[in-house]
Design a protein around this motif. Structure first.
Motif, short mmCIF file in Angstrom:
data_model
loop_
_atom_site.label_atom_id
_atom_site.label_comp_id
_atom_site.label_asym_id
_atom_site.label_seq_id
_atom_site.Cartn_x
_atom_site.Cartn_y
_atom_site.Cartn_z
N PHE A 21 -3.16 -2.43 7.72
CA PHE A 21 -2.45 -2.85 8.94
C PHE A 21 -1.00 -3.19 8.63
CE2 PHE A 21 -6.79 -4.58 10.43
CZ PHE A 21 -7.19 -3.32 10.81
N GLY A 22 -0.77 -3.86 7.51
CA GLY A 22 0.59 -4.19 7.11
C GLY A 22 1.42 -2.94 6.85
N PHE A 23 0.81 -1.94 6.21
CA PHE A 23 1.50 -0.68 5.96
C PHE A 23 1.88 -0.01 7.27
CE2 PHE A 23 1.31 3.93 5.57
CZ PHE A 23 2.25 4.16 4.57
N ILE A 24 0.94 0.03 8.20
CA ILE A 24 1.20 0.68 9.49
C ILE A 24 2.27 -0.08 10.28
CG2 ILE A 24 0.18 1.17 11.76
CD1 ILE A 24 -2.45 1.78 10.23
N MET A 25 2.23 -1.40 10.21
CA MET A 25 3.13 -2.21 11.03
C MET A 25 4.44 -2.55 10.32
SD MET A 25 1.41 -2.29 13.76
CE MET A 25 2.41 -3.40 14.71
N HIS A 26 4.65 -2.07 9.11
CA HIS A 26 5.89 -2.35 8.38
C HIS A 26 7.09 -1.97 9.24
CE1 HIS A 26 8.49 -3.00 4.98
NE2 HIS A 26 9.05 -1.83 5.21
N ASP A 27 8.04 -2.85 9.28
CA ASP A 27 9.24 -2.65 10.11
C ASP A 27 8.87 -2.37 11.57
OD1 ASP A 27 10.95 -3.13 8.02
OD2 ASP A 27 11.07 -1.02 7.46
N MET A 70 0.85 -1.18 0.00
CA MET A 70 0.00 0.00 0.00
C MET A 70 0.89 1.23 0.00
SD MET A 70 -2.98 1.13 2.70
CE MET A 70 -4.20 0.06 1.94
N LYS A 71 0.48 2.21 -0.75
CA LYS A 71 1.22 3.47 -0.82
C LYS A 71 0.73 4.44 0.26
CE LYS A 71 2.11 3.05 -5.72
NZ LYS A 71 3.51 3.09 -5.94
N THR A 72 1.57 5.37 0.61
CA THR A 72 1.26 6.33 1.66
C THR A 72 -0.03 7.10 1.37
OG1 THR A 72 3.58 6.56 2.25
CG2 THR A 72 2.12 8.33 2.94
N ASN A 73 -0.22 7.55 0.13
CA ASN A 73 -1.42 8.33 -0.16
C ASN A 73 -2.69 7.50 -0.01
OD1 ASN A 73 -0.87 6.84 -2.49
ND2 ASN A 73 -1.47 8.48 -3.87
N SER A 74 -2.64 6.21 -0.31
CA SER A 74 -3.79 5.33 -0.11
C SER A 74 -4.08 5.16 1.38
CB SER A 74 -3.56 3.96 -0.73
OG SER A 74 -3.44 4.07 -2.12
N ALA A 75 -3.04 4.97 2.16
CA ALA A 75 -3.21 4.82 3.61
C ALA A 75 -3.81 6.08 4.22
CB ALA A 75 -1.88 4.49 4.28
N VAL A 76 -3.33 7.24 3.79
CA VAL A 76 -3.85 8.51 4.31
C VAL A 76 -5.32 8.67 3.95
CG1 VAL A 76 -3.68 11.02 4.09
CG2 VAL A 76 -1.61 9.65 4.40
N ARG A 77 -5.68 8.32 2.72
CA ARG A 77 -7.08 8.42 2.29
C ARG A 77 -7.98 7.52 3.13
NH1 ARG A 77 -9.66 5.31 -1.64
NH2 ARG A 77 -7.63 4.49 -2.24
N ILE A 78 -7.55 6.30 3.35
CA ILE A 78 -8.35 5.35 4.14
C ILE A 78 -8.44 5.81 5.59
CG2 ILE A 78 -8.39 3.00 5.07
CD1 ILE A 78 -7.17 2.13 2.35
N LEU A 79 -7.32 6.21 6.15
CA LEU A 79 -7.33 6.66 7.55
C LEU A 79 -8.18 7.91 7.73
CD1 LEU A 79 -3.61 5.97 8.45
CD2 LEU A 79 -5.62 4.77 9.36
#
Length: 108
Positions: free
Chosen positions: A84-90, A1-10
């Protein structure tokens, strides 16, 4: 997931009513739930829940399904998982004690 997609969803989820509707949908499982059922579950009117679901559908968090005159919505688990994977990456910068805490918090 890209940052802009995560921001839109959040940003869609940054609303108490929409978050409640999504939680109710997740509890309903793969079958999903009708707008009326969701409205009753979260204590909101049908028109409000319908508008909230449309915003979530635009963000690809839910998927509508028509059955006769009713529209049922299903949570898009793969999108939630990607978020969740994007948020928990590393996660936890390699600190195993923090990872253990996160795994325990996420256990269903």
């Amino acid at each position: 997931m890209k940052t802009n997609s995560a921001v839109r969803i959040l940003s869609v989820l940054a609303h108490e009513g929409r978050l409640s509707v999504l939680q109710a949908l997740v509890r309903s499982g793969d079958e999903g739930a009708s707008v009326g059922t969701l409205a009753a579950a979260v204590g909101q009117n049908v028109k409000t829940v319908s508008a909230q679901l449309q915003l979530m559908a635009d963000a690809e968090l839910v998927r509508p399904r028509r059955e006769g005159k009713q529209i049922f919505y299903c949570a898009q688990y793969h999108v939630l998982g990607a978020l969740f994977g994007f948020i928990m990456h590393d996660c936890c910068a390699g600190h195993e004690d923090l990872r253990r805490t996160v795994r325990q918090a996420c256990a269903c």
